[in-house]
Design a protein around this motif. Sequence first.
Motif, PDB file in Angstrom:
ATOM      1  N   LEU A   1      -1.082  -4.857 -58.792  1.00  0.00           N
ATOM      2  CA  LEU A   1      -1.588  -5.866 -57.856  1.00  0.00           C
ATOM      3  C   LEU A   1      -3.103  -6.023 -57.963  1.00  0.00           C
ATOM      4  N   LYS A   2      -3.804  -4.922 -58.194  1.00  0.00           N
ATOM      5  CA  LYS A   2      -5.271  -4.992 -58.345  1.00  0.00           C
ATOM      6  C   LYS A   2      -5.635  -5.777 -59.604  1.00  0.00           C
ATOM      7  N   LEU A   3      -4.955  -5.477 -60.708  1.00  0.00           N
ATOM      8  CA  LEU A   3      -5.213  -6.210 -61.957  1.00  0.00           C
ATOM      9  C   LEU A   3      -4.893  -7.693 -61.802  1.00  0.00           C
ATOM     10  N   LEU A   4      -3.782  -7.990 -61.135  1.00  0.00           N
ATOM     11  CA  LEU A   4      -3.393  -9.379 -60.912  1.00  0.00           C
ATOM     12  C   LEU A   4      -4.476 -10.106 -60.129  1.00  0.00           C
ATOM     13  N   LYS A   5      -4.911  -9.533 -59.034  1.00  0.00           N
ATOM     14  CA  LYS A   5      -5.926 -10.178 -58.189  1.00  0.00           C
ATOM     15  C   LYS A   5      -7.241 -10.352 -58.948  1.00  0.00           C
ATOM     16  N   ASN A   6      -7.657  -9.345 -59.700  1.00  0.00           N
ATOM     17  CA  ASN A   6      -8.926  -9.420 -60.434  1.00  0.00           C
ATOM     18  C   ASN A   6      -8.912 -10.482 -61.525  1.00  0.00           C
ATOM     19  N   ASN A   7      -7.725 -10.823 -62.025  1.00  0.00           N
ATOM     20  CA  ASN A   7      -7.632 -11.823 -63.095  1.00  0.00           C
ATOM     21  C   ASN A   7      -7.367 -13.232 -62.595  1.00  0.00           C
ATOM     22  N   LEU A   8      -7.143 -13.398 -61.295  1.00  0.00           N
ATOM     23  CA  LEU A   8      -6.971 -14.736 -60.727  1.00  0.00           C
ATOM     24  C   LEU A   8      -8.347 -15.367 -60.562  1.00  0.00           C
TER      25      LEU A   8
ATOM     26  N   LEU B   1      -0.859 -18.453 -63.906  1.00  0.00           N
ATOM     27  CA  LEU B   1      -1.128 -18.949 -62.551  1.00  0.00           C
ATOM     28  C   LEU B   1      -2.447 -19.711 -62.495  1.00  0.00           C
ATOM     29  N   ASN B   2      -3.457 -19.201 -63.217  1.00  0.00           N
ATOM     30  CA  ASN B   2      -4.749 -19.901 -63.283  1.00  0.00           C
ATOM     31  C   ASN B   2      -4.582 -21.288 -63.897  1.00  0.00           C
ATOM     32  N   ALA B   3      -3.779 -21.361 -64.957  1.00  0.00           N
ATOM     33  CA  ALA B   3      -3.561 -22.646 -65.627  1.00  0.00           C
ATOM     34  C   ALA B   3      -2.833 -23.625 -64.715  1.00  0.00           C
ATOM     35  N   VAL B   4      -1.800 -23.162 -64.038  1.00  0.00           N
ATOM     36  CA  VAL B   4      -1.053 -24.034 -63.120  1.00  0.00           C
ATOM     37  C   VAL B   4      -1.967 -24.499 -61.992  1.00  0.00           C
ATOM     38  N   TYR B   5      -2.768 -23.586 -61.460  1.00  0.00           N
ATOM     39  CA  TYR B   5      -3.696 -23.930 -60.379  1.00  0.00           C
ATOM     40  C   TYR B   5      -4.710 -24.976 -60.862  1.00  0.00           C
ATOM     41  N   ALA B   6      -5.242 -24.777 -62.069  1.00  0.00           N
ATOM     42  CA  ALA B   6      -6.229 -25.718 -62.610  1.00  0.00           C
ATOM     43  C   ALA B   6      -5.617 -27.105 -62.809  1.00  0.00           C
ATOM     44  N   ILE B   7      -4.380 -27.157 -63.272  1.00  0.00           N
ATOM     45  CA  ILE B   7      -3.707 -28.452 -63.456  1.00  0.00           C
ATOM     46  C   ILE B   7      -3.494 -29.133 -62.107  1.00  0.00           C
ATOM     47  N   ASN B   8      -3.093 -28.375 -61.111  1.00  0.00           N
ATOM     48  CA  ASN B   8      -2.919 -28.944 -59.770  1.00  0.00           C
ATOM     49  C   ASN B   8      -4.235 -29.494 -59.237  1.00  0.00           C
ATOM     50  N   LYS B   9      -5.341 -28.818 -59.529  1.00  0.00           N
ATOM     51  CA  LYS B   9      -6.658 -29.297 -59.092  1.00  0.00           C
ATOM     52  C   LYS B   9      -7.004 -30.622 -59.774  1.00  0.00           C
ATOM     53  N   VAL B  10      -6.633 -30.767 -61.046  1.00  0.00           N
ATOM     54  CA  VAL B  10      -6.888 -32.030 -61.757  1.00  0.00           C
ATOM     55  C   VAL B  10      -6.089 -33.156 -61.109  1.00  0.00           C
TER      56      VAL B  10
ATOM     57  N   LEU C   1     -10.396 -25.205 -70.183  1.00  0.00           N
ATOM     58  CA  LEU C   1     -10.765 -23.827 -70.516  1.00  0.00           C
ATOM     59  C   LEU C   1      -9.654 -22.846 -70.154  1.00  0.00           C
ATOM     60  N   THR C   2      -8.995 -23.093 -69.040  1.00  0.00           N
ATOM     61  CA  THR C   2      -7.912 -22.213 -68.621  1.00  0.00           C
ATOM     62  C   THR C   2      -6.736 -22.296 -69.582  1.00  0.00           C
ATOM     63  N   ILE C   3      -6.379 -23.508 -69.984  1.00  0.00           N
ATOM     64  CA  ILE C   3      -5.275 -23.686 -70.932  1.00  0.00           C
ATOM     65  C   ILE C   3      -5.634 -23.082 -72.288  1.00  0.00           C
ATOM     66  N   MET C   4      -6.889 -23.224 -72.680  1.00  0.00           N
ATOM     67  CA  MET C   4      -7.319 -22.651 -73.956  1.00  0.00           C
ATOM     68  C   MET C   4      -7.126 -21.136 -73.957  1.00  0.00           C
ATOM     69  N   GLY C   5      -7.267 -20.523 -72.794  1.00  0.00           N
ATOM     70  CA  GLY C   5      -7.110 -19.078 -72.692  1.00  0.00           C
ATOM     71  C   GLY C   5      -5.674 -18.602 -72.820  1.00  0.00           C
ATOM     72  N   LEU C   6      -4.705 -19.507 -72.742  1.00  0.00           N
ATOM     73  CA  LEU C   6      -3.306 -19.092 -72.820  1.00  0.00           C
ATOM     74  C   LEU C   6      -2.910 -18.634 -74.220  1.00  0.00           C
ATOM     75  N   SER C   7      -3.367 -19.355 -75.242  1.00  0.00           N
ATOM     76  CA  SER C   7      -2.998 -18.956 -76.604  1.00  0.00           C
ATOM     77  C   SER C   7      -3.945 -19.587 -77.614  1.00  0.00           C
TER      78      SER C   7
END
Length: 191
Positions: free
Chosen positions: A9-16, A62-71, A85-91
């Motif tokens: 949970l700590k790792l998850l929160k720190n990476n959001l 989750l970051n990517a989905v959140y960023a898309i929702n913001k767009v 940038l978030t999508i680029m980080g996926l792969s």
Amino acid sequence: MYLNKNKFLKLLKNNLKYMSEKEKKDIVEEYYMHFVDGGNENKSEEEISKELGKPEEIAKELNAVYAINKVEENKSIKSMSTALLTIMGLSIANCIIIIVSLFVLLLCTPFILAYIIAVPAMILSPVILIVMGFVYGFNIIGVEEIYQVVKGVILGSLLAILGYYIGKSFVRLFVKILKWNISIYKGEELI
């Protein structure tokens, strides 16, 4: 080696990223409930962690989905660049696709700039004609100049409307491409 509940949970929160603390808290609580439910089924925290996957990867998605929702909510350059940038980080594949797309956009920049300059100038051509009349005298303005101004206003207005709909379609396409990238990352069937 898989993580216990607290480390997971700590790792998850720190990476959001890019979201409010409340949204992060809600996500962490949702994953906490996975550990509670798994514990009720007599699973160890490590087994639950293994089933859920790596918290870093979950956070990326989750970051990517959140960023898309913001767009979709706020069609600004900032939200679009954050999503990119978030999508680029996926792969790596997403990174290459986006870099190629940005290169194509860079090639189109002169045309976009010409459009941004020409359309307002065409729409404002009556003002330019009036200023020229004051500077050089209204006797230089003839029927041909008035005809050209009317033609410029009509053409400029049509191009402005066309540009609006093209821009709106571009944003929709942008969001669809980002969602498509996430579906590829998840390994889902393409829509």
